[in-house]
Design an enzyme around this catalytic site. Structure first.
Site, short mmCIF file in Angstrom:
data_model
loop_
_atom_site.label_atom_id
_atom_site.label_comp_id
_atom_site.label_asym_id
_atom_site.label_seq_id
_atom_site.Cartn_x
_atom_site.Cartn_y
_atom_site.Cartn_z
N ASN A 225 31.97 -19.65 41.18
CA ASN A 225 30.77 -19.25 40.47
C ASN A 225 29.62 -19.16 41.46
O ASN A 225 29.66 -19.79 42.53
CB ASN A 225 30.41 -20.26 39.37
CG ASN A 225 31.46 -20.34 38.28
OD1 ASN A 225 31.59 -19.45 37.45
ND2 ASN A 225 32.25 -21.41 38.30
N ASP B 278 34.04 -28.62 43.57
CA ASP B 278 33.37 -28.45 42.27
C ASP B 278 31.99 -27.89 42.53
O ASP B 278 31.79 -27.18 43.52
CB ASP B 278 33.33 -29.78 41.51
CG ASP B 278 33.37 -29.59 39.99
OD1 ASP B 278 32.53 -28.83 39.48
OD2 ASP B 278 34.23 -30.19 39.32
N SER C 203 33.04 -23.53 46.77
CA SER C 203 32.58 -24.48 45.76
C SER C 203 32.62 -23.79 44.40
O SER C 203 33.21 -22.72 44.27
CB SER C 203 31.14 -24.93 46.08
OG SER C 203 30.23 -23.88 45.86
N HIS C 204 31.98 -24.40 43.41
CA HIS C 204 31.79 -23.77 42.11
C HIS C 204 30.35 -23.32 41.93
O HIS C 204 29.89 -23.13 40.81
CB HIS C 204 32.19 -24.71 40.98
CG HIS C 204 33.67 -24.99 40.92
ND1 HIS C 204 34.25 -25.78 39.96
CD2 HIS C 204 34.70 -24.59 41.72
CE1 HIS C 204 35.55 -25.87 40.16
NE2 HIS C 204 35.85 -25.16 41.23
N GLY C 205 29.63 -23.19 43.04
CA GLY C 205 28.28 -22.65 42.98
C GLY C 205 27.22 -23.66 42.55
O GLY C 205 27.45 -24.86 42.52
#
Length: 472
Positions: free
Chosen positions: A334, A280, A302-304
């Site tokens: 992201n 996440d 990851s999701h940044g």
């Protein structure tokens, strides 16, 4: 008479010897007292203290063998083994950790020590204060919770495992590892894409955050390895004065809701020199956060790095003065993301993203004021005001499945004062299918952007005075 005179002479010699020894002892203590004061320079000449023309006799004084040795320095170290911890990875060491914590909490600069070469297992525990200043929790071995929901004590909270509460001037450090045993939690059928036919099933879904700091101040977290958390790896809520340095945080790419570091209602935070890979957000910043400095962090997969989500359930959200610099984001869904719900209020202001390297990242630069977890969200006129966002020296490659720049701002509350400078993003492979997207976004391009972002409107919107009411 002769014998009496000899006795008197002997007695006089003894008296003189005793006086001489007393003078030597007095000079020794005077010398040591001056040494401890850090002063070996004699006082200046004065009418009351004339300088002698010849050096006075000074006996040889032995030096203090331990001038800086604290009184029994081991008194402040509380080894959990001394309180009954076994450390074999099977025995429940909870009581030992609680006892060691209680003892260390009561003294200044106390150290709770979980030594290397041991694997300690404890159940959900709140380590609470207030404690004496300078408390250290030093983990050099391995620390872990019970293995999954089936072995989790029924009386324990399933929302958190290791909680530090109401502490000031506390350090959590060491060369050890916190192993979250997260796989059984990720496999719950209620988790995203874990249910039948790839859907989500109903049922209890609470999963513990691994480490939580709550209502605490002047915290240091450094050196640790944290991995495989059931949910968030580390959370800070209601804290002020946090320094995070040299952490290694990791979980598999598909592990759900395993944010690396999450902060909310927390001020004055530094996050430095850390490696984070998870399923996440690498770092997520919630409402009530200000004065956050993030530098030399590597994220991915990851999701940044995310600001939000903010404004859920028509709430007010305030985030300000956030800096992210000298970071690497790779293989992530992201990059730099601001996400807010429609219907919220408040303001996101003064954010700076500088010297960021992207490597095969989707949605490299993203502002989404239509954030929604389902298709049932309705358009709202109210929104969290986003203003004063700077992107400077953002370079690298992006995944061409989505445009690398996406500014989707509210119909009624535009994004303002967006600055773009030295933004150069190239396809990782293939060609760009869609141009950068903007909706109701205003700002300035100090240099030409690659790819060109012609949709960013220059200047200020006519409704600038109206949106000022959304400030915090």
């Amino acid at each position: 008479m002769e014998s009496i005179r000899e006795l008197l002479l002997i007695l006089l010699a003894v008296i003189l010897l005793v006086q001489n020894l007393s003078n030597v002892e007095a000079r020794y203590h005077h010398h040591k007292k001056q040494k401890n004061k850090g002063s070996t320079v004699p006082p200046p000449a004065s009418p009351e203290n004339p300088v002698s023309s010849s050096p006075s006799y000074s006996p040889s004084v032995p030096s203090d063998p331990y001038p800086n040795d604290p009184v029994n320095s081991t008194d402040c170290i509380f080894d959990v083994r001394d309180y009954g911890a076994v450390g074999d990875g099977s025995a429940d060491d909870t009581a030992a950790f609680r006892a060691a914590w209680k003892a260390a909490c009561a003294v200044e600069a106390g150290v709770v020590l979980a030594p290397s070469d041991y694997v300690f297992k404890i159940t959900s525990t709140i380590f609470s204060g207030p404690c004496k200043p300078g408390l250290v929790f030093q983990l050099d071995g391995v620390l872990m919770p019970p293995d999954g929901p089936d072995t989790w004590p029924k009386a324990d909270s399933r929302k958190q495992w290791l909680v530090f509460y109401k502490l000031d001037d506390m350090t959590f450090t060491g060369k050890g590892t916190i192993e979250g045993n997260g796989q059984p939690w990720w496999d719950l059928p209620c988790k995203p894409h874990r249910g039948p036919n790839g859907s989500t099933s109903s049922g209890p879904c609470d999963s513990p955050a691994l480490i939580r700091f709550f209502m605490s101040s002047n915290l240091v977290v450094s050196g640790l390895t944290i991995q495989n958390s059931p949910q968030f790896h580390m959370k800070f809520d209601g804290c002020e004065g946090v320094m995070i340095d040299k952490l290694s945080i990791s979980s598999p790419k598909l592990s759900p809701n395993t944010d690396g570091i999450h902060i909310e209602n927390t001020k004055s935070v530094g996050i430095y020199n850390s490696m984070i890979s998870n399923g996440d957000d690498c770092i997520s910043i919630g409402t009530g956060c200000s004065d956050v400095d993030i530098a030399d962090v590597t994220c991915g997969p990851s999701h940044g790095i995310s600001i939000g989500s903010l404004g859920a359930h028509y709430s007010q959200a305030c985030v300000s003065n956030i800096t992210v610099r000298n970071a690497i984001i790779r293989e992530s869904d992201n990059g730099l993301r601001i996400k807010t719900w429609q219907g919220g209020t408040g303001c996101v202001s003064d954010l700076s993203f500088e010297n960021i390297q992207m490597e095969n990242v989707r949605n490299c630069i993203n502002i989404d004021q239509y954030y929604c977890l389902s298709k049932e969200c309705l358009n709202q006129t109210s929104a969290v005001f986003v203003t004063g966002i700077t992107y400077r020296n953002i370079k690298g490659t992006y995944d061409v499945r989505t445009p690398p720049i996406h500014f989707a701002c509210s119909d009624t509350v535009p994004c303002t004062k967006i600055t773009m400078a030295e933004v150069e993003l190239l396809p990782y492979e293939g060609q760009l299918l869609d141009d950068p997207f903007c909706w109701n976004a205003y700002g300035t391009q100090e240099t030409l952007t690659i790819p060109p972002i012609d949709c960013l409107q220059e200047g200020e919107p006519q409704s600038e005075q109206e949106v000022s009411a959304y400030g915090c």
